[in-house]
Motif scaffolding. Sequence first.
Motif, PDB file in Angstrom:
ATOM      1  N   GLY A 231     -10.019  13.696 -10.419  1.00  0.00           N
ATOM      2  CA  GLY A 231     -10.166  12.768  -9.313  1.00  0.00           C
ATOM      3  C   GLY A 231     -10.979  11.553  -9.699  1.00  0.00           C
ATOM      4  N   ALA A 232     -10.649  10.423  -9.106  1.00  0.00           N
ATOM      5  CA  ALA A 232     -11.275   9.162  -9.502  1.00  0.00           C
ATOM      6  C   ALA A 232     -12.781   9.152  -9.306  1.00  0.00           C
ATOM      7  CB  ALA A 232     -10.648   8.013  -8.705  1.00  0.00           C
ATOM      8  N   SER A 233     -13.300   9.957  -8.368  1.00  0.00           N
ATOM      9  CA  SER A 233     -14.732   9.929  -8.069  1.00  0.00           C
ATOM     10  C   SER A 233     -15.479  11.161  -8.564  1.00  0.00           C
ATOM     11  CB  SER A 233     -14.946   9.776  -6.553  1.00  0.00           C
ATOM     12  OG  SER A 233     -14.439   8.551  -6.094  1.00  0.00           O
ATOM     13  N   VAL A 234     -14.862  11.976  -9.418  1.00  0.00           N
ATOM     14  CA  VAL A 234     -15.599  13.109  -9.992  1.00  0.00           C
ATOM     15  C   VAL A 234     -16.771  12.553 -10.794  1.00  0.00           C
ATOM     16  CG1 VAL A 234     -15.508  15.055 -11.601  1.00  0.00           C
ATOM     17  CG2 VAL A 234     -13.563  14.590 -10.098  1.00  0.00           C
ATOM     18  N   PRO A 235     -18.003  12.936 -10.472  1.00  0.00           N
ATOM     19  CA  PRO A 235     -19.162  12.347 -11.155  1.00  0.00           C
ATOM     20  C   PRO A 235     -19.208  12.699 -12.643  1.00  0.00           C
ATOM     21  CG  PRO A 235     -19.821  13.432  -9.117  1.00  0.00           C
ATOM     22  CD  PRO A 235     -18.414  13.849  -9.387  1.00  0.00           C
ATOM     23  N   TYR A 236     -19.783  11.795 -13.419  1.00  0.00           N
ATOM     24  CA  TYR A 236     -19.935  12.049 -14.847  1.00  0.00           C
ATOM     25  C   TYR A 236     -20.710  13.343 -15.107  1.00  0.00           C
ATOM     26  CZ  TYR A 236     -18.285   7.309 -15.717  1.00  0.00           C
ATOM     27  OH  TYR A 236     -17.518   6.172 -15.781  1.00  0.00           O
ATOM     28  N   THR A 237     -21.679  13.643 -14.263  1.00  0.00           N
ATOM     29  CA  THR A 237     -22.453  14.866 -14.442  1.00  0.00           C
ATOM     30  C   THR A 237     -21.558  16.095 -14.416  1.00  0.00           C
ATOM     31  OG1 THR A 237     -24.434  13.895 -13.464  1.00  0.00           O
ATOM     32  CG2 THR A 237     -24.311  16.288 -13.490  1.00  0.00           C
ATOM     33  N   GLN A 238     -20.593  16.127 -13.511  1.00  0.00           N
ATOM     34  CA  GLN A 238     -19.699  17.276 -13.438  1.00  0.00           C
ATOM     35  C   GLN A 238     -18.745  17.328 -14.617  1.00  0.00           C
ATOM     36  OE1 GLN A 238     -18.593  16.935  -9.001  1.00  0.00           O
ATOM     37  NE2 GLN A 238     -18.715  19.130  -9.371  1.00  0.00           N
ATOM     38  N   ILE A 239     -18.318  16.174 -15.107  1.00  0.00           N
ATOM     39  CA  ILE A 239     -17.491  16.159 -16.319  1.00  0.00           C
ATOM     40  C   ILE A 239     -18.260  16.782 -17.475  1.00  0.00           C
ATOM     41  CG2 ILE A 239     -16.342  14.675 -18.006  1.00  0.00           C
ATOM     42  CD1 ILE A 239     -15.885  12.669 -15.707  1.00  0.00           C
ATOM     43  N   MET A 240     -19.530  16.413 -17.606  1.00  0.00           N
ATOM     44  CA  MET A 240     -20.374  16.957 -18.668  1.00  0.00           C
ATOM     45  C   MET A 240     -20.538  18.463 -18.533  1.00  0.00           C
ATOM     46  SD  MET A 240     -23.248  13.969 -18.371  1.00  0.00           S
ATOM     47  CE  MET A 240     -24.555  15.083 -18.861  1.00  0.00           C
ATOM     48  N   GLU A 241     -20.725  18.938 -17.315  1.00  0.00           N
ATOM     49  CA  GLU A 241     -21.066  20.338 -17.095  1.00  0.00           C
ATOM     50  C   GLU A 241     -19.857  21.251 -16.975  1.00  0.00           C
ATOM     51  OE1 GLU A 241     -23.466  20.202 -13.592  1.00  0.00           O
ATOM     52  OE2 GLU A 241     -25.259  19.453 -14.657  1.00  0.00           O
ATOM     53  N   GLU A 242     -18.759  20.741 -16.412  1.00  0.00           N
ATOM     54  CA  GLU A 242     -17.635  21.601 -16.072  1.00  0.00           C
ATOM     55  C   GLU A 242     -16.405  21.414 -16.957  1.00  0.00           C
ATOM     56  OE1 GLU A 242     -18.061  23.843 -13.772  1.00  0.00           O
ATOM     57  OE2 GLU A 242     -19.961  23.127 -12.947  1.00  0.00           O
ATOM     58  N   LEU A 243     -16.279  20.265 -17.627  1.00  0.00           N
ATOM     59  CA  LEU A 243     -15.039  19.976 -18.347  1.00  0.00           C
ATOM     60  C   LEU A 243     -15.270  19.680 -19.819  1.00  0.00           C
ATOM     61  CD1 LEU A 243     -13.374  17.800 -15.569  1.00  0.00           C
ATOM     62  CD2 LEU A 243     -12.636  20.064 -16.327  1.00  0.00           C
ATOM     63  N   ARG A 244     -16.367  20.182 -20.348  1.00  0.00           N
ATOM     64  CA  ARG A 244     -16.704  19.926 -21.746  1.00  0.00           C
ATOM     65  C   ARG A 244     -15.661  20.493 -22.714  1.00  0.00           C
ATOM     66  NH1 ARG A 244     -21.366  18.444 -24.163  1.00  0.00           N
ATOM     67  NH2 ARG A 244     -22.447  18.559 -22.177  1.00  0.00           N
ATOM     68  N   THR A 245     -15.109  21.645 -22.394  1.00  0.00           N
ATOM     69  CA  THR A 245     -14.120  22.268 -23.277  1.00  0.00           C
ATOM     70  C   THR A 245     -12.797  21.514 -23.242  1.00  0.00           C
ATOM     71  OG1 THR A 245     -15.124  24.446 -22.996  1.00  0.00           O
ATOM     72  CG2 THR A 245     -12.857  24.392 -23.779  1.00  0.00           C
ATOM     73  N   GLU A 246     -12.341  21.178 -22.043  1.00  0.00           N
ATOM     74  CA  GLU A 246     -11.043  20.520 -21.898  1.00  0.00           C
ATOM     75  C   GLU A 246     -11.083  19.045 -22.283  1.00  0.00           C
ATOM     76  OE1 GLU A 246     -11.340  24.007 -19.214  1.00  0.00           O
ATOM     77  OE2 GLU A 246     -12.582  22.228 -19.533  1.00  0.00           O
ATOM     78  N   LEU A 247     -12.193  18.374 -21.998  1.00  0.00           N
ATOM     79  CA  LEU A 247     -12.311  16.927 -22.237  1.00  0.00           C
ATOM     80  C   LEU A 247     -13.587  16.625 -23.019  1.00  0.00           C
ATOM     81  CD1 LEU A 247     -11.412  15.746 -18.600  1.00  0.00           C
ATOM     82  CD2 LEU A 247      -9.838  16.091 -20.523  1.00  0.00           C
ATOM     83  N   PRO A 248     -13.693  17.096 -24.254  1.00  0.00           N
ATOM     84  CA  PRO A 248     -14.957  16.943 -24.990  1.00  0.00           C
ATOM     85  C   PRO A 248     -15.340  15.502 -25.271  1.00  0.00           C
ATOM     86  CG  PRO A 248     -13.217  17.774 -26.427  1.00  0.00           C
ATOM     87  CD  PRO A 248     -12.680  17.838 -25.035  1.00  0.00           C
ATOM     88  N   GLY A 249     -14.355  14.647 -25.575  1.00  0.00           N
ATOM     89  CA  GLY A 249     -14.683  13.242 -25.837  1.00  0.00           C
ATOM     90  C   GLY A 249     -15.228  12.551 -24.615  1.00  0.00           C
ATOM     91  N   LEU A 250     -14.607  12.796 -23.463  1.00  0.00           N
ATOM     92  CA  LEU A 250     -15.080  12.181 -22.233  1.00  0.00           C
ATOM     93  C   LEU A 250     -16.425  12.756 -21.817  1.00  0.00           C
ATOM     94  CD1 LEU A 250     -14.471  10.161 -19.989  1.00  0.00           C
ATOM     95  CD2 LEU A 250     -13.256  11.985 -18.773  1.00  0.00           C
ATOM     96  N   ALA A 251     -16.649  14.036 -22.086  1.00  0.00           N
ATOM     97  CA  ALA A 251     -17.958  14.631 -21.787  1.00  0.00           C
ATOM     98  C   ALA A 251     -19.053  13.975 -22.624  1.00  0.00           C
ATOM     99  CB  ALA A 251     -17.920  16.135 -22.038  1.00  0.00           C
ATOM    100  N   LEU A 252     -18.766  13.716 -23.888  1.00  0.00           N
ATOM    101  CA  LEU A 252     -19.741  13.043 -24.747  1.00  0.00           C
ATOM    102  C   LEU A 252     -20.004  11.621 -24.258  1.00  0.00           C
ATOM    103  CD1 LEU A 252     -18.532  14.215 -28.269  1.00  0.00           C
ATOM    104  CD2 LEU A 252     -20.717  14.781 -27.200  1.00  0.00           C
TER     105      LEU A 252
END
Length: 296
Positions: A67-88
């Motif tokens: 979703g367009a408004s998913v916070p960066y914090t949640q990307i870091m915490e919840e999607l590190r495996t699926e989206l490692p580059g974006l998490a970094l």
Amino acid sequence: MDFLRPASWEEALAAKAEHPTAVPIAGGTDVMVEINFDHRRPEYLLDLNRIVELREWEVGEETVRLGASVPYTQIMEELRTELPGLALASHTVASPQIRNRGGVGGNLGTASPAGDAHPALLAADCEVEVESVRGSRLIPIDDFYTGVKRNALAEDELIRAVHIKKADGPQQYSKVGTRNAMVIAVCAFGIALHPETRTVRTGIGSAAPTPIRAKTAEEFLNAALEEGGFWDNKKIITPSIAKQFAELASGAANPIDDVRGTASYRRHAVGIMARRTLGWTWESYRGKGRSTEGVA
């Protein structure tokens, strides 16, 4: 300045259709800076904070619908495996407070070449889901950036989500700033190995009028890895290949001189980041290097 506050996505689309010049605001981390400095004075602000689905994501077999408004914090915490580059990349965004508010949709909407998410999105490969009262469409990320702070959105369209390919190999992200935190990138570089297709994708930020890929560098590296059998034998990439890749990545940049850095420095830094991130991702692919969960 009028403040529009729709309660649903349908209301938001209707408001945007009625007021095409309305500026969407969710995290507000880009828009409010421009307003506070009087760089922008829109007639309407379109507040999207009540739209719950913009803060949701779904992990599919091949892609993540973010979703367009998913916070960066949640990307870091919840999607590190699926989206490692974006998490970094998310780790490098401003402060914890801003990471709790800002999302990828804001970066895409602003389309600043210095947006931290862009290199990771380009390297991972994705499509931007946009919608209006006329319907929805998917815009490939390579076609999304059309100029300095311009994108492919029609005037009545809003960004709903981003469909990002799940990592099938190591990814990395590196950023140069004038200090270690709370800083706009002097330049940034993202890289993703895609072993399933035996390809490498890149992304460069803040070193051209728009976020770009280093396509000539990618083509060279893809050919070198295939010809040398590197995907199968997992040998160390030779220094000559790494050097040529870095030089071609540096050559892809088209930067300017500004208060944060000179054009020549940016080109040099892009080459350094390209060589280093290639080394980190390849060592991870070989099973001997840093994890994609490390810090950039």
